[in-house]
Design a protein around this motif. Sequence first.
Motif, PDB file in Angstrom:
ATOM      1  N   THR A  45       0.818  -1.208   0.000  1.00 39.41           N
ATOM      2  CA  THR A  45       0.000   0.000   0.000  1.00 39.41           C
ATOM      3  C   THR A  45       0.858   1.268   0.000  1.00 39.41           C
ATOM      4  O   THR A  45       1.973   1.276   0.523  1.00 39.41           O
ATOM      5  CB  THR A  45      -0.933   0.026   1.226  1.00 39.41           C
ATOM      6  N   LYS A  46       0.307   2.325  -0.584  1.00 40.88           N
ATOM      7  CA  LYS A  46       0.958   3.641  -0.522  1.00 40.88           C
ATOM      8  C   LYS A  46       0.335   4.480   0.599  1.00 40.88           C
ATOM      9  O   LYS A  46       0.635   5.653   0.751  1.00 40.88           O
ATOM     10  CB  LYS A  46       0.780   4.378  -1.870  1.00 40.88           C
ATOM     11  N   ASN A  47      -0.543   3.875   1.371  1.00 44.86           N
ATOM     12  CA  ASN A  47      -1.246   4.582   2.440  1.00 44.86           C
ATOM     13  C   ASN A  47      -1.179   3.797   3.746  1.00 44.86           C
ATOM     14  O   ASN A  47      -2.178   3.611   4.426  1.00 44.86           O
ATOM     15  CB  ASN A  47      -2.709   4.823   2.023  1.00 44.86           C
ATOM     16  N   TRP A  48       0.016   3.332   4.075  1.00 45.84           N
ATOM     17  CA  TRP A  48       0.202   2.525   5.280  1.00 45.84           C
ATOM     18  C   TRP A  48      -0.306   3.236   6.524  1.00 45.84           C
ATOM     19  O   TRP A  48      -0.061   4.426   6.637  1.00 45.84           O
ATOM     20  CB  TRP A  48       1.701   2.194   5.448  1.00 45.84           C
ATOM     21  N   PRO A  49      -1.006   2.574   7.450  1.00 43.31           N
ATOM     22  CA  PRO A  49      -1.236   1.130   7.510  1.00 43.31           C
ATOM     23  C   PRO A  49      -2.525   0.677   6.814  1.00 43.31           C
ATOM     24  O   PRO A  49      -2.945  -0.460   6.982  1.00 43.31           O
ATOM     25  CB  PRO A  49      -1.325   0.885   9.024  1.00 43.31           C
ATOM     26  N   TYR A  50      -3.111   1.585   6.036  1.00 38.38           N
ATOM     27  CA  TYR A  50      -4.400   1.250   5.433  1.00 38.38           C
ATOM     28  C   TYR A  50      -4.246   0.618   4.053  1.00 38.38           C
ATOM     29  O   TYR A  50      -3.326   0.954   3.297  1.00 38.38           O
ATOM     30  CB  TYR A  50      -5.271   2.513   5.328  1.00 38.38           C
ATOM     31  N   CYS A  51      -5.146  -0.247   3.719  1.00 35.35           N
ATOM     32  CA  CYS A  51      -5.199  -0.871   2.396  1.00 35.35           C
ATOM     33  C   CYS A  51      -5.611   0.169   1.363  1.00 35.35           C
ATOM     34  O   CYS A  51      -6.534   0.958   1.598  1.00 35.35           O
ATOM     35  CB  CYS A  51      -6.235  -2.009   2.438  1.00 35.35           C
ATOM     36  N   ASP A  52      -4.903   0.196   0.246  1.00 41.19           N
ATOM     37  CA  ASP A  52      -5.299   1.094  -0.851  1.00 41.19           C
ATOM     38  C   ASP A  52      -5.625   0.292  -2.115  1.00 41.19           C
ATOM     39  O   ASP A  52      -5.728   0.868  -3.200  1.00 41.19           O
ATOM     40  CB  ASP A  52      -4.212   2.137  -1.127  1.00 41.19           C
ATOM     41  N   GLY A  53      -5.755  -0.996  -1.989  1.00 41.67           N
ATOM     42  CA  GLY A  53      -6.099  -1.836  -3.136  1.00 41.67           C
ATOM     43  C   GLY A  53      -4.893  -2.403  -3.867  1.00 41.67           C
ATOM     44  O   GLY A  53      -5.050  -3.188  -4.808  1.00 41.67           O
ATOM     45  N   SER A  54      -3.683  -2.027  -3.440  1.00 36.48           N
ATOM     46  CA  SER A  54      -2.466  -2.498  -4.115  1.00 36.48           C
ATOM     47  C   SER A  54      -2.303  -4.010  -4.058  1.00 36.48           C
ATOM     48  O   SER A  54      -1.567  -4.592  -4.868  1.00 36.48           O
ATOM     49  CB  SER A  54      -1.227  -1.834  -3.502  1.00 36.48           C
ATOM     50  N   HIS A  55      -2.981  -4.664  -3.131  1.00 37.44           N
ATOM     51  CA  HIS A  55      -2.879  -6.127  -3.045  1.00 37.44           C
ATOM     52  C   HIS A  55      -3.369  -6.801  -4.328  1.00 37.44           C
ATOM     53  O   HIS A  55      -2.909  -7.885  -4.673  1.00 37.44           O
ATOM     54  CB  HIS A  55      -3.660  -6.649  -1.824  1.00 37.44           C
ATOM     55  N   ALA A  56      -4.286  -6.161  -5.025  1.00 33.60           N
ATOM     56  CA  ALA A  56      -4.830  -6.754  -6.253  1.00 33.60           C
ATOM     57  C   ALA A  56      -3.726  -6.943  -7.295  1.00 33.60           C
ATOM     58  O   ALA A  56      -3.617  -8.006  -7.914  1.00 33.60           O
ATOM     59  CB  ALA A  56      -5.960  -5.892  -6.806  1.00 33.60           C
TER      60      ALA A  56
END
Length: 73
Positions: A45-56
């Motif tokens: 993610t580019k918004n640690w600690p939050y998910c920004d969808g980069s896992h896809a």
Amino acid sequence: ARANCAAKSSGRCNNQIRKHEPKVVDMIDVEDIAEKAAFCRCWKTKNWPYCDGSHAEHNKLTGDNVGPVVVKK
Ligand code: FES
């Protein structure tokens, strides 16, 4: 066991987040979560600690199946 596990760097999952710190720890006050919050578990993610969808993209590239943990209030 996978052969590359012996190399020090090969087991790393964090390639970008606060690398200057000996250990990345985050404290979130549950009172600051409005309704729900998605926390990253893929370390991309580019918004640690939050998910920004980069896992896809990570899953697509690697065949992995990781996703966030969602905390609901
Ligand atoms: Fe890492 Fe979604 S971006 S879990």
